[in-house]
Structures are given as structure tokens and as C-alpha cells.
Design a protein around this motif. Structure first.
Motif, PDB file in Angstrom:
ATOM      1  N   SER A 319       0.824  -1.209   0.000  1.00 49.50           N
ATOM      2  CA  SER A 319       0.000   0.000   0.000  1.00 49.50           C
ATOM      3  C   SER A 319       0.863   1.266   0.000  1.00 49.50           C
ATOM      4  O   SER A 319       0.603   2.217  -0.749  1.00 49.50           O
ATOM      5  CB  SER A 319      -0.923  -0.015   1.221  1.00 49.50           C
ATOM      6  N   ILE A 322       2.609   1.782  -3.480  1.00 47.52           N
ATOM      7  CA  ILE A 322       1.660   2.298  -4.473  1.00 47.52           C
ATOM      8  C   ILE A 322       1.369   3.768  -4.221  1.00 47.52           C
ATOM      9  O   ILE A 322       1.345   4.581  -5.155  1.00 47.52           O
ATOM     10  CB  ILE A 322       0.360   1.466  -4.437  1.00 47.52           C
ATOM     11  N   ARG A 323       1.145   4.131  -2.964  1.00 40.09           N
ATOM     12  CA  ARG A 323       0.843   5.529  -2.644  1.00 40.09           C
ATOM     13  C   ARG A 323       2.008   6.449  -3.002  1.00 40.09           C
ATOM     14  O   ARG A 323       1.818   7.526  -3.575  1.00 40.09           O
ATOM     15  CB  ARG A 323       0.500   5.640  -1.154  1.00 40.09           C
ATOM     16  N   LEU A 333      -5.315   9.034  -7.192  1.00 43.81           N
ATOM     17  CA  LEU A 333      -5.554   7.845  -6.365  1.00 43.81           C
ATOM     18  C   LEU A 333      -6.128   8.298  -5.022  1.00 43.81           C
ATOM     19  O   LEU A 333      -5.446   8.969  -4.244  1.00 43.81           O
ATOM     20  CB  LEU A 333      -4.249   7.077  -6.154  1.00 43.81           C
ATOM     21  N   HIS A 335      -7.711   6.177  -2.606  1.00 48.21           N
ATOM     22  CA  HIS A 335      -7.583   5.236  -1.487  1.00 48.21           C
ATOM     23  C   HIS A 335      -7.018   3.905  -1.985  1.00 48.21           C
ATOM     24  O   HIS A 335      -7.297   3.478  -3.094  1.00 48.21           O
ATOM     25  CB  HIS A 335      -8.960   4.998  -0.841  1.00 48.21           C
ATOM     26  N   VAL A 336      -6.183   3.305  -1.130  1.00 49.46           N
ATOM     27  CA  VAL A 336      -5.608   1.994  -1.443  1.00 49.46           C
ATOM     28  C   VAL A 336      -6.015   1.010  -0.343  1.00 49.46           C
ATOM     29  O   VAL A 336      -5.969   1.336   0.841  1.00 49.46           O
ATOM     30  CB  VAL A 336      -4.069   2.042  -1.510  1.00 49.46           C
ATOM     31  N   ARG A 337      -6.410  -0.204  -0.753  1.00 49.21           N
ATOM     32  CA  ARG A 337      -6.655  -1.279   0.204  1.00 49.21           C
ATOM     33  C   ARG A 337      -5.966  -2.527  -0.322  1.00 49.21           C
ATOM     34  O   ARG A 337      -6.095  -2.865  -1.495  1.00 49.21           O
ATOM     35  CB  ARG A 337      -8.146  -1.541   0.376  1.00 49.21           C
ATOM     36  N   VAL A 338      -5.235  -3.201   0.579  1.00 49.17           N
ATOM     37  CA  VAL A 338      -4.521  -4.421   0.194  1.00 49.17           C
ATOM     38  C   VAL A 338      -4.903  -5.541   1.149  1.00 49.17           C
ATOM     39  O   VAL A 338      -4.718  -5.425   2.363  1.00 49.17           O
ATOM     40  CB  VAL A 338      -2.993  -4.205   0.214  1.00 49.17           C
ATOM     41  N   ILE A 365      -5.556  -6.190  -4.457  1.00 46.57           N
ATOM     42  CA  ILE A 365      -5.348  -4.756  -4.338  1.00 46.57           C
ATOM     43  C   ILE A 365      -6.565  -4.017  -4.864  1.00 46.57           C
ATOM     44  O   ILE A 365      -7.039  -4.287  -5.979  1.00 46.57           O
ATOM     45  CB  ILE A 365      -4.090  -4.321  -5.111  1.00 46.57           C
ATOM     46  N   LEU A 367      -7.941  -0.184  -5.750  1.00 47.26           N
ATOM     47  CA  LEU A 367      -7.525   1.194  -5.999  1.00 47.26           C
ATOM     48  C   LEU A 367      -8.758   2.043  -6.288  1.00 47.26           C
ATOM     49  O   LEU A 367      -9.485   1.797  -7.251  1.00 47.26           O
ATOM     50  CB  LEU A 367      -6.567   1.259  -7.191  1.00 47.26           C
ATOM     51  N   ARG A 376      -3.863   2.118 -13.696  1.00 44.10           N
ATOM     52  CA  ARG A 376      -4.133   0.986 -12.810  1.00 44.10           C
ATOM     53  C   ARG A 376      -3.151  -0.160 -13.072  1.00 44.10           C
ATOM     54  O   ARG A 376      -2.648  -0.792 -12.139  1.00 44.10           O
ATOM     55  CB  ARG A 376      -5.570   0.505 -13.000  1.00 44.10           C
ATOM     56  N   LEU A 379       0.239   0.751 -11.617  1.00 43.03           N
ATOM     57  CA  LEU A 379       0.286   0.641 -10.153  1.00 43.03           C
ATOM     58  C   LEU A 379       0.329  -0.819  -9.708  1.00 43.03           C
ATOM     59  O   LEU A 379       0.924  -1.145  -8.674  1.00 43.03           O
ATOM     60  CB  LEU A 379      -0.922   1.355  -9.532  1.00 43.03           C
TER      61      LEU A 379
END
Length: 404
Positions: A319, A322-323, A333, A335-338, A365, A367, A376, A379
Motif C-alpha cells: 500500500s 503504491i501511494r 488515487l 484510497h488503497v486497500r490491500v 489490491i 484502488l 491501474r 500501479l
């Protein structure tokens, strides 16, 4: 956590036994712990609190008052004021080591003594009381039936906690003459009051009186169903957690800057309870958490399993990587969730010693944001450049040695 025995001279010239718990890393501050009436420096609550504070970078001196534990002298010749003087002498012994205490912690009558001692120690920044009486004379309730004999004969033997102690008339008169609330009204250090509503030895109204008599900054935290001596490991652990979370607001705990190129530091796992699997995990002076096993495998489920921490490292690193890339590119982007899953169970592998299959991590992942298809895809490629990802895919070597 290095823990060493030391001695210092008490109020009457006797050698007092103490234990100094030092941080393994940088020494950021020093605390002084005063135990409860007729107890010792080695009670479970004192050990647990000292260990946690040392993990935070705070050295802790806990000692036996004159005539108790391993300290010299006669308990019969001591009183509340002499306990306060012993605390002042302990602070002086620390100052002689260039470790002037800024945090004072007292349990039960030790808490009352700490409050009075704080008024005599100008370097004190924070004071913590645990199950402390608002009036030191409260301790007389433990041997009220013997008071006529003590007054008539000058002293008498009483039983406290199943052990005999000789209590003097001077002790009774001294605690009766102590006015703690007047001292609290002028107390300058920050105050944390910890007390259990079901405390059968020192009732909760004592905490209310201490809290109301003191000026801000002050805090009160309930200890729920803990007993007076904080005998259960979970309760002692909670007390330690609360103190370490609170004290950083009032005691300067800024660690020294690491040298250029230094690694992030040592992660230490220490057994919290040898009867189970719970581990205290300390990373540097500022970060603490738990590792454990699920209930089904004999743990208490108070923390992630070791494999859980491994998956956490991959998820968090992915995360963050990627950020950082999206931020550098200025891409939208939001929000990121992994999500990471690992196809192993630590408790099972620990028993079988399985080594013959390749670990597999399933990573999903998500995004959020107005990203186009190419962004995408890029990333997703960047996720594989996460340092933890590369470490897991590469070959690692663990070098182990036994230390004293």
C-alpha cells in the motif's frame, strides 16, 4: 531489558535494596516506583510496569522500603514520613547516576508517599497513583483491632497478608497527621489516578478525593474488576499500557537521531506469560504491540500470529509503495486497500517443522479514484516492487547466536 541489583542509603542510613530496569535501547527518561504497604519491589504489578516502561526507553528504579524485602532496618522504626524520605533518597541515588527521575509511580500507600515526595522533588513531571488512599491514615484500618495495644505498649505485632509485622505508635501518629489533600492542591506535575471500583482494601472514593483535590493536568482511569494488589497478569498489563500511553504527553521521550545509514532498529519479542504464547513486541522506543496464537492452539488471541505479522508487512509495504508512486506522479488515487492471505498456520508449522513447500501469499489490491486503465496497470506493476515483496521472493539468510 537489562535489570540490575543496586543499593542506596535510606533515610536512617540503612542499605536499601533496589532493582534498576534499564532500556535495551536509548535511555530517554527515568521513573521511580514505590510499592504498596508491607509489599516489596518484586510484586507482579511492579515488574510488569517496569518492563513496559523500559521498552519505551524509560529506566525504572523500584526498591524495598526500610525494613521490608531485602532492605536493612526494622519496619517497626519506620512510618509514612520515613517512606517519603526513602523515596527522596532513591531519587538522589538516581541523580548521582545522572538519571534524575521525572516520573514517579506509587502503588497503594506507596502512591500516597509518591504524592508527598513529588512536592519535594522539583524535577518531577508526572505522577501516577495505583489504588492509593486519599488519606494515609486509611492504612490503619488493616490493624484497627490492635490500636489500643499499640497506644498502650508503644508497638504491637499485627498480621498483614498472613505475615507478622510490628507496628509502632509513631507510625500510627504519623499517618494520622499527614494531610495529602493540601499537598495535592499545590501539586505541579501532571497526575494520573488509577483505581479499581471493586477494590476492597482502598475504596474507589479515595480516587475521587485525590482527583478532585488536584489541579489540572490530571487524568483518571478505572481498573474495572482488578484487585487491590493487581495480581492478575492481564490487569498488571493493562496498568502498564495505560501508563506508557499517558506518560509520553508529559515526559520528553524524543529518541536521539540514528546515524546516517542505520537500520530501522531492533524488533524485540519478549514472553508476556510463559504459561501461554503471548509476546510483547517492541520496535524501538515508540511502538508496542502483541503477538499470540489463536485460542484453538493454546493462545489467548490477543495479537496476530507470527504469520499474521508476515502478511501485515507485505500488505502495508504494498500500500505504501503504491501511494508513494501515485503521489510522485500526481495521479488521482483516492484510497488503497490491500488484502493478503497466507496459506499456512503458524501453530501447525511450529509443531510439524514443515519446510518442504513454497509459501504462497494471495494479494488483492483495491484502488479507488479516477484512474485510467494504464494507470491501474502500472500501479499493479509497482506493487511488485515493494521491498517486502522483493524480500519474500528473494533468498534470505537468518544468522542466529545465543547471547547472555
Amino acid at each position: 531489558m537489562p535489570s540490575g541489583k543496586i543499593t542506596f542509603t535510606g533515610h536512617a542510613g540503612h542499605a536499601l535494596a533496589a532493582r534498576l530496569d534499564m532500556p535495551d535501547g536509548p535511555h530517554l527518561a527515568t521513573a521511580l516506583f514505590a510499592h504498596c504497604f508491607t509489599c516489596s519491589k518484586d510484586i507482579a504489578a511492579a515488574r510488569r510496569i517496569a518492563a513496559r516502561l523500559a521498552g519505551l526507553g524509560i529506566a525504572v528504579l523500584r526498591f524495598d522500603f526500610t525494613g521490608l524485602g531485602h532492605s536493612e532496618g526494622e519496619f517497626e522504626n519506620t512510618h509514612f514520613s520515613s517512606n517519603v524520605e526513602d523515596i527522596v533518597q532513591a531519587a538522589k541515588a538516581l541523580s548521582d547516576r545522572d538519571m534524575t527521575p521525572t516520573l514517579l509511580i506509587g502503588h497503594s500507600l506507596g502512591g500516597a508517599a509518591i504524592i508527598k515526595a513529588a512536592s519535594l522533588l522539583p524535577d518531577t513531571k508526572a505522577v501516577v497513583t495505583i489504588g492509593a488512599p486519599a488519606d494515609p491514615a486509611h492504612v490503619v484500618e488493616n490493624f484497627r483491632d490492635a490500636l489500643p495495644r499499640i497506644r498502650a505498649e508503644g508497638s504491637a505485632e499485627v498480621y498483614l497478608g498472613g505475615r507478622p509485622f510490628r507496628v509502632s505508635k509513631d507510625f500510627v501518629e504519623d499517618v494520622n497527621a499527614s494531610d495529602l489533600e493540601a499537598i495535592l492542591g499545590k501539586l505541579k506535575p501532571a497526575l494520573l489516578v488509577l483505581h479499581a471500583p471493586r477494590d476492597e482494601l482502598v475504596s474507589i472514593d479515595n480516587a475521587a478525593r485525590i482527583f478532585m483535590a488536584a489541579k489540572h493536568p490530571k487524568s483518571f482511569v478505572t481498573l474495572d474488576d482488578a484487585d487491590h494488589l493487581i495480581t492478575r497478569p492481564d490487569d498488571a498489563e493493562y496498568v502498564a499500557q495505560v501508563i506508557t500511553a499517558w506518560v509520553s504527553k508529559y515526559v520528553e521521550l524524543t529518541p536521539p537521531a540514528p546515524p546516517p545509514g542505520a537500520p530501522e532498529g531492533i524488533v524485540r519479542a519478549s514472553e508476556a506469560d510463559p504459561r501461554g504464547f503471548l509476546q510483547d513486541i517492541q520496535s524501538g522506543p515508540n511502538h508496542h504491540t502483541y503477538a499470540d496464537e489463536p485460542l484453538a492452539y493454546g493462545g489467548t488471541n490477543k495479537g496476530m500470529s507470527p504469520y499474521g505479522f508476515l502478511s501485515t508487512g507485505l500488505a502495508a509495504c504494498t500500500s505504501m509503495t503504491i501511494r508513494m508512486y501515485a503521489r510522485r506522479k500526481g495521479w488521482p488515487l483516492d484510497h488503497v486497500r490491500v488484502d493478503v492471505s497466507h496459506d499456512k498456520v503458524h501453530a501447525q508449522d511450529a509443531e510439524t517443522g514443515t519446510r518442504d513447500r513454497v509459501d504462497q501469499f494471495q494479494r488483492e489490491i483495491s484502488l479507488d479514484g479516477a484512474l485510467d486503465h494504464d494507470q491501474r496497470a502500472r500501479l499493479l506493476e509497482i506493487a511488485d516492487r515493494c521491498p517486502v515483496h522483493r524480500t519474500l521472493e528473494g533468498s534470505s539468510k537468518v544468522l542466529t547466536k545465543l547471547v547472555d
